[in-house]
Design a protein around this motif. Structure first.
Motif, PDB file in Angstrom:
ATOM      1  N   ARG A 243       0.818  -1.217   0.000  1.00  0.00           N
ATOM      2  CA  ARG A 243       0.000   0.000   0.000  1.00  0.00           C
ATOM      3  C   ARG A 243       0.845   1.258   0.000  1.00  0.00           C
ATOM      4  NH1 ARG A 243      -1.623   0.052   6.402  1.00  0.00           N
ATOM      5  NH2 ARG A 243       0.149  -1.196   7.063  1.00  0.00           N
ATOM      6  N   LEU A 244       0.162   2.361  -0.331  1.00  0.00           N
ATOM      7  CA  LEU A 244       0.751   3.691  -0.311  1.00  0.00           C
ATOM      8  C   LEU A 244       0.061   4.453   0.811  1.00  0.00           C
ATOM      9  CD1 LEU A 244       2.804   5.364  -1.993  1.00  0.00           C
ATOM     10  CD2 LEU A 244       0.861   6.243  -3.276  1.00  0.00           C
ATOM     11  N   ILE A 245       0.837   5.059   1.716  1.00  0.00           N
ATOM     12  CA  ILE A 245       0.284   5.655   2.923  1.00  0.00           C
ATOM     13  C   ILE A 245       0.769   7.095   3.072  1.00  0.00           C
ATOM     14  CG2 ILE A 245       0.047   5.430   5.435  1.00  0.00           C
ATOM     15  CD1 ILE A 245       1.006   2.502   5.085  1.00  0.00           C
ATOM     16  N   THR A 246      -0.147   7.993   3.425  1.00  0.00           N
ATOM     17  CA  THR A 246       0.225   9.340   3.847  1.00  0.00           C
ATOM     18  C   THR A 246      -0.310   9.543   5.256  1.00  0.00           C
ATOM     19  OG1 THR A 246      -1.774  10.281   2.822  1.00  0.00           O
ATOM     20  CG2 THR A 246       0.250  10.287   1.513  1.00  0.00           C
TER      21      THR A 246
ATOM     22  N   ARG B 166      -4.124   8.242   5.297  1.00  0.00           N
ATOM     23  CA  ARG B 166      -4.816   7.836   4.064  1.00  0.00           C
ATOM     24  C   ARG B 166      -4.007   6.729   3.417  1.00  0.00           C
ATOM     25  NH1 ARG B 166      -6.618  12.253  -0.262  1.00  0.00           N
ATOM     26  NH2 ARG B 166      -8.115  12.599   1.417  1.00  0.00           N
ATOM     27  N   GLU B 167      -4.684   5.644   3.081  1.00  0.00           N
ATOM     28  CA  GLU B 167      -4.010   4.487   2.504  1.00  0.00           C
ATOM     29  C   GLU B 167      -4.637   4.135   1.157  1.00  0.00           C
ATOM     30  OE1 GLU B 167      -4.052   1.253   5.201  1.00  0.00           O
ATOM     31  OE2 GLU B 167      -3.168   2.392   6.881  1.00  0.00           O
ATOM     32  N   ILE B 168      -3.792   3.780   0.198  1.00  0.00           N
ATOM     33  CA  ILE B 168      -4.249   3.334  -1.113  1.00  0.00           C
ATOM     34  C   ILE B 168      -3.615   1.972  -1.385  1.00  0.00           C
ATOM     35  CG2 ILE B 168      -4.379   3.862  -3.574  1.00  0.00           C
ATOM     36  CD1 ILE B 168      -3.888   6.778  -2.911  1.00  0.00           C
ATOM     37  N   PRO B 169      -4.399   0.908  -1.455  1.00  0.00           N
ATOM     38  CA  PRO B 169      -3.835  -0.397  -1.822  1.00  0.00           C
ATOM     39  C   PRO B 169      -3.193  -0.321  -3.212  1.00  0.00           C
ATOM     40  CG  PRO B 169      -6.064  -0.624  -0.949  1.00  0.00           C
ATOM     41  CD  PRO B 169      -5.841   0.836  -1.172  1.00  0.00           C
ATOM     42  N   LEU B 170      -2.055  -0.966  -3.376  1.00  0.00           N
ATOM     43  CA  LEU B 170      -1.329  -0.871  -4.644  1.00  0.00           C
ATOM     44  C   LEU B 170      -2.141  -1.405  -5.816  1.00  0.00           C
ATOM     45  CD1 LEU B 170       2.315  -1.848  -3.622  1.00  0.00           C
ATOM     46  CD2 LEU B 170       1.290   0.415  -3.851  1.00  0.00           C
ATOM     47  N   GLU B 171      -2.995  -2.396  -5.571  1.00  0.00           N
ATOM     48  CA  GLU B 171      -3.772  -2.963  -6.673  1.00  0.00           C
ATOM     49  C   GLU B 171      -4.823  -1.992  -7.201  1.00  0.00           C
ATOM     50  OE1 GLU B 171      -5.375  -4.819  -2.802  1.00  0.00           O
ATOM     51  OE2 GLU B 171      -3.432  -4.334  -3.721  1.00  0.00           O
ATOM     52  N   ARG B 172      -5.094  -0.915  -6.430  1.00  0.00           N
ATOM     53  CA  ARG B 172      -6.090   0.059  -6.878  1.00  0.00           C
ATOM     54  C   ARG B 172      -5.474   1.245  -7.617  1.00  0.00           C
ATOM     55  NH1 ARG B 172     -10.789   0.739  -2.245  1.00  0.00           N
ATOM     56  NH2 ARG B 172     -11.417  -1.461  -2.155  1.00  0.00           N
ATOM     57  N   ILE B 173      -4.158   1.330  -7.619  1.00  0.00           N
ATOM     58  CA  ILE B 173      -3.496   2.451  -8.283  1.00  0.00           C
ATOM     59  C   ILE B 173      -3.530   2.243  -9.790  1.00  0.00           C
ATOM     60  CG2 ILE B 173      -1.301   3.645  -8.621  1.00  0.00           C
ATOM     61  CD1 ILE B 173      -0.643   3.112  -5.728  1.00  0.00           C
TER      62      ILE B 173
ATOM     63  N   LEU C 197       0.552  12.997  -8.364  1.00  0.00           N
ATOM     64  CA  LEU C 197      -0.896  12.836  -8.485  1.00  0.00           C
ATOM     65  C   LEU C 197      -1.178  11.349  -8.677  1.00  0.00           C
ATOM     66  CD1 LEU C 197      -3.627  14.268  -8.624  1.00  0.00           C
ATOM     67  CD2 LEU C 197      -3.371  14.367 -11.108  1.00  0.00           C
ATOM     68  N   ILE C 198      -1.840  10.767  -7.692  1.00  0.00           N
ATOM     69  CA  ILE C 198      -2.140   9.338  -7.697  1.00  0.00           C
ATOM     70  C   ILE C 198      -3.593   9.137  -8.125  1.00  0.00           C
ATOM     71  CG2 ILE C 198      -2.043   7.198  -6.386  1.00  0.00           C
ATOM     72  CD1 ILE C 198       0.604   8.657  -6.391  1.00  0.00           C
ATOM     73  N   GLU C 199      -3.800   8.411  -9.208  1.00  0.00           N
ATOM     74  CA  GLU C 199      -5.145   8.054  -9.642  1.00  0.00           C
ATOM     75  C   GLU C 199      -5.417   6.613  -9.219  1.00  0.00           C
ATOM     76  OE1 GLU C 199      -5.978   8.708 -13.710  1.00  0.00           O
ATOM     77  OE2 GLU C 199      -5.463  10.839 -13.667  1.00  0.00           O
TER      78      GLU C 199
ATOM     79  N   THR D 244       4.016  -1.614  -7.591  1.00  0.00           N
ATOM     80  CA  THR D 244       2.665  -1.966  -8.034  1.00  0.00           C
ATOM     81  C   THR D 244       2.705  -3.186  -8.940  1.00  0.00           C
ATOM     82  OG1 THR D 244       1.952   0.344  -7.910  1.00  0.00           O
ATOM     83  CG2 THR D 244       0.601  -1.120  -9.223  1.00  0.00           C
ATOM     84  N   GLU D 245       3.700  -3.219  -9.837  1.00  0.00           N
ATOM     85  CA  GLU D 245       3.865  -4.375 -10.726  1.00  0.00           C
ATOM     86  C   GLU D 245       4.188  -5.633  -9.920  1.00  0.00           C
ATOM     87  OE1 GLU D 245       4.279  -6.776 -14.078  1.00  0.00           O
ATOM     88  OE2 GLU D 245       3.429  -4.769 -13.882  1.00  0.00           O
ATOM     89  N   ASP D 246       5.093  -5.498  -8.950  1.00  0.00           N
ATOM     90  CA  ASP D 246       5.452  -6.657  -8.125  1.00  0.00           C
ATOM     91  C   ASP D 246       4.252  -7.156  -7.329  1.00  0.00           C
ATOM     92  OD1 ASP D 246       8.008  -6.436  -9.081  1.00  0.00           O
ATOM     93  OD2 ASP D 246       8.806  -5.433  -7.302  1.00  0.00           O
TER      94      ASP D 246
END
Length: 218
Positions: free
Chosen positions: A91-94, A104-111, A131-133, A160-162
């Protein structure tokens, strides 16, 4: 302050833990200089207006300048101190907040996409915005004052690929009933998909769906 390791899952690895670029502190420095100048000018003005009993007037000037300095310079600097940008294997976390924390967390599979912007000055200083979509309700997330944004962008894409490779391989392993190897290449996954289809483990529909998903990541 580093990201707490106890917040990571057992299988999760910390890739990087970054603070915002120091360029975010420039406004605080400028406001501090302005506050010192305002304080000196205020004291001088009080001495010129009041011949006697300037103590109380100076205290008022000092209090007003100090309050303004706190909100314009000190508070943003403390927020910078307690803000972090974290990438893990999942995940990506701020995280931000001095007392009350906001995460705020964004799972890598959702990026879906990661872009960065830099002004000429930011390019020289090695700063920029990301800018993360992502899929879901949030849509876009902007992360400001990132250090070396181009390199960070590449690291996010790689992770994200891994992560996608692990997820797909894990699904294939569950279907095939064996333990998946660690982080196989996309080519290896395509070969395995073909083998599983020939062996009848995967249906044609499952094969085509997983093949399309892998090809999108090439």
């Amino acid at each position: 302050m580093a990201f707490p390791k106890n917040l990571l899952a057992d299988h999760e690895k910390l890739i990087f833990d970054l603070k915002p670029h120091w360029v975010a502190l420039v406004p605080s420095v400028l406001w501090t200089i302005a506050a010192i100048a305002a304080l000196l000018l205020g004291y001088r003005g009080v001495e010129e207006v009041f011949d006697e009993n300037t103590r109380n007037a100076k205290m008022v000037v000092g209090a007003v300048v100090t309050i303004a300095w706190y909100f314009l310079a000190a508070l943003p600097a403390m927020r910078w101190r307690w803000t972090m940008f974290v990438l893990t294997s999942d995940r990506l976390i701020t995280r931000s907040g001095i007392v009350a924390k906001h995460s705020r967390e964004i799972p890598l599979e959702r990026i879906n996409d990661v872009t960065f912007t830099q002004s000429v000055l930011e390019r020289v200083l090695g700063a920029g915005d990301l800018l993360i979509e992502s899929a879901g309700e949030r849509g876009q997330t902007k992360i400001s004052d990132v250090r070396k944004p181009e390199q960070v962008q590449l690291m996010i894409y790689k992770q994200t690929e891994d992560n996608s490779t692990r997820v797909v391989r894990g699904q294939m392993g569950e279907i095939a009933g064996h333990t998946p190897p660690v982080e196989p290449s996309v080519t290896e996954q395509l070969d395995d998909l073909g083998r599983l289809r020939k062996e009848g483990v995967l249906t044609e529909e499952e094969f085509q769906a997983k093949k399309a998903e892998l090809l999108k990541r090439l």
